[in-house]
Design an enzyme around this catalytic site. Structure first.
Site, PDB file in Angstrom:
ATOM      1  CD  GLU A 125      -2.828   1.170   2.456  1.00  0.00           C
ATOM      2  OE1 GLU A 125      -2.962   0.101   2.999  1.00  0.00           O
ATOM      3  OE2 GLU A 125      -3.679   2.201   2.783  1.00  0.00           O
ATOM      4  CG  ASN A 166      -7.520   2.368   5.787  1.00  0.00           C
ATOM      5  OD1 ASN A 166      -8.429   1.636   5.538  1.00  0.00           O
ATOM      6  ND2 ASN A 166      -6.952   2.434   6.919  1.00  0.00           N
ATOM      7  CG  ASN A 211      -9.457  -1.083   2.259  1.00  0.00           C
ATOM      8  OD1 ASN A 211      -9.097  -2.185   2.286  1.00  0.00           O
ATOM      9  ND2 ASN A 211      -9.309  -0.155   3.006  1.00  0.00           N
ATOM     10  CD  GLU A 212     -10.267  -2.581   6.451  1.00  0.00           C
ATOM     11  OE1 GLU A 212      -9.969  -1.424   7.160  1.00  0.00           O
ATOM     12  OE2 GLU A 212      -9.539  -3.591   7.071  1.00  0.00           O
ATOM     13  CE1 TYR A 239      -3.301  -6.120   9.328  1.00  0.00           C
ATOM     14  CE2 TYR A 239      -5.553  -5.282   9.159  1.00  0.00           C
ATOM     15  CZ  TYR A 239      -4.517  -5.509   8.780  1.00  0.00           C
ATOM     16  OH  TYR A 239      -4.101  -5.034   7.374  1.00  0.00           O
ATOM     17  CD  GLU A 262      -6.103  -4.581   4.504  1.00  0.00           C
ATOM     18  OE1 GLU A 262      -5.887  -4.355   5.806  1.00  0.00           O
ATOM     19  OE2 GLU A 262      -6.645  -3.958   3.673  1.00  0.00           O
ATOM     20  CD  GLN A 275       0.051  -2.413   3.965  1.00  0.00           C
ATOM     21  OE1 GLN A 275       0.905  -1.864   3.308  1.00  0.00           O
ATOM     22  NE2 GLN A 275      -1.079  -1.830   4.215  1.00  0.00           N
TER      23      GLN A 275
END
Ligand code: AHR
Length: 520
Positions: free
Chosen positions: A27, A72, A172-173, A244, A292, A351
């Site tokens: 990213e 993000n 994304n999200e 996460y 992710e 990442q």
């Protein structure tokens, strides 16, 4: 000493690993791109500014598909800023990470980097500040052969042949309040379906992933997936999951139990996707893109505290230093993914470089492997094939997991966690790989695995990751402090493998058929 028994049978398979299960993510975030994979002027940089020392470590890690440009970041990104002559590209504010984006690296550079390393590119489109029209234009720029303004622009920019990007993330999200222009499930479902229509008209061969919840701990988890899939079911092949793991509570046993929540998360999303299919009497199965996953907590604070003031370019943010303990939780997550290979057919380690990453660099200096590098490299290099069903007999322990990211969420009890967490993969022709996590922090474990249907196994590789200090890390000065060491004393007889693994350890055991001398 603890003991654990496992039974498996070559005929009892769970599913074949898709190469995309071993993906990663880069990213525009901190020093992931700038000072990470791209650093013109670095002693190892090639003519494109790509660091060759980083590339060598990426090849060793062996990811397959790479997600880009966010995260993000993508929800405020104008992809047009990142193409064409570099000297004409604008500098912009990046709202996601409060940085200045110089746009020296963009879509064409990313594709070139992927081609050089031998990776499949995965692109995300901006469904935050932008919408279906811009998503379609990016796809046209990338994949349309020529004869339109956008496809000819790509050719003029040096890419005569279409980039041929197959895998696309629809935003994304989009449920996260932190996301630039977050949406409700209804809003997102509608916009994702319309973007998907345009994109598939442009290129019918693409695969599309709708955003699932940005975590199982989101209050809207479940309802979000249902609503989004009701809108997008006919338009997408994939739904995304993100996790996460963390040890905010300073409770290592609970932290090592937490990958089991990923098993629950996967099974819950499968149930939701299949319930949407059932309501339609549809045999279509939406696949899961766990795009992710990682351990992340020390550098995960509210955005206001996380950022460096003054909108810097590529600030050193989210540079998590992974411990031995983190590598174990990470390995547990890898096992969860392997053990759901039938439906998790794509996953991205988030990442790849510097920002919450297995590979670290010093700007102008060297590159090294963090502790989490090892379980991923083992899984990707030796875990491809038919995942086998296993029956695990192991003592259990109870744990309670705290995840303050969902501050209003109560602690999550995990009552029956086995000390042994394991995945077994038939890698072809009678070869077998075992991935073993001993979650007992104090005691070694005597492991016996009955491998039915594998009449002549020969041990070819036994490596264990263990450090007496659970909080040991790798640094530029001591880059190999936490690295795998040979595991001695592994025996194979009459289809039975026996080994003793250290407490708090990750172990790879790799076997070939006895009559196969390749690699000897
Ligand atoms: O990987 C870091 C960030 O975590 C990503 O940008 C975002 O998608 C997630 O919240």
């Amino acid at each position: 000493m603890r003991s654990a028994k496992v039974r498996l049978d070559r005929d009892f398979t769970l599913g074949e690993t898709n190469p995309r299960l071993f993906g990663a993510f880069v990213e525009h975030l901190g020093r992931c791109i700038y000072g990470g994979l791209y650093e013109p002027g670095h002693p190892t940089a090639d003519a494109h500014g790509f660091r060759q020392d980083v590339m060598a470590l990426v090849r060793e890690l062996a990811p397959t598909i790479i997600r880009y440009p966010g995260g993000n970041f993508v929800s405020g990104y104008d992809w047009e800023d990142g193409i064409g002559p570099v000297e004409n590209r604008p500098r912009r504010l990046d709202y996601a990470w409060r940085s200045t984006e110089p746009n020296l690296f963009g879509t064409d550079e990313f594709i070139l980097w992927c081609r050089q390393v031998g990776l499949e590119p995965m692109l995300a489109v901006n469904l935050g500040t932008r919408g279906p029209a811009e998503a379609g234009r990016l796809l046209e720029y990338c994949n349309h052969p020529g004869g339109t303004a956008l496809s000819d622009l790509r050719r003029a920019n040096g890419a005569e042949h279409p980039h041929g990007v197959r895998f696309w993330c629809l935003g994304n999200e989009m449920d996260g309040p932190w996301q630039t222009c977050a949406r409700t499930a209804e809003e997102y479902g509608r916009v994702a379906a319309e973007a998907a229509k345009i994109m598939r008209w442009i290129d019918p061969d693409i695969e599309l992933a709708a955003c699932g919840s940005s975590g199982r701990n989101m209050p809207s988890f479940g309802a979000w997936e249902t609503t989004v899939l009701e809108h997008t079911f006919d338009h997408v092949e994939w739904i995304s999951l993100h996790t996460y793991l963390n040890d905010y509570a300073g409770d290592p046993a609970a932290f090592l139990a937490s990958p089991d929540l990923m098993d629950s998360f996967i099974e819950e999303v499968v149930a939701i996707a299949d319930s949407v299919a059932a309501r339609r009497r549809s045999s279509k199965r939406i696949m899961l893109s766990f795009d992710e996953w990682n351990v992340w907590y020390r550098t995960r604070r509210p955005l206001e505290n996380r950022i460096v003031p003054g909108w810097p370019v590529a600030p050193p943010i989210l540079e998590e230093r992974y411990t031995m303990l983190d590598a174990l939780a990470f390995g547990g997550a890898a096992i969860s993914l392997l053990n759901h290979a039938d439906r998790v057919r794509c996953a991205c380690l988030a990442q790849l470089i510097n920002a919450i990453a297995p590979i670290m660099t010093a700007t102008g200096g060297g590159a090294w492997r963090q502790t989490i590098f090892w379980p991923f490299a083992h899984m990707s290099n030796y875990g491809r094939g038919e995942v086998l069903r296993t029956r695990v007999e192991s003592d259990t322990y109870a744990a309670t997991y705290h995840d303050p990211r969902g501050a209003s969420n109560p602690p999550i009890p995990l009552p029956e966690v086995t000390f042994l967490k394991l995945a077994a993969v038939h890698t072809g022709g009678g070869a077998l790989s075992l991935f073993v996590l001993n979650r007992d922090l104090e005691q070694p474990m005597r492991l016996e695995v009955e491998c039915r249907g594998f009449p002549s196994l020969r041990l070819v590789n036994a490596q264990t990751l263990h450090d007496a200090d659970l909080f040991a890390i790798n640094t530029q000065e001591a880059p190999n402090r936490v690295s795998p060491a040979p595991l001695l004393g592994v025996s194979v007889r009459d289809q039975r493998v026996a080994a003793t693994v250290p407490p708090a350890s990750w172990t790879l055991l790799q076997f070939a058929p006895a009559n196969d001398t390749a690699g000897q």
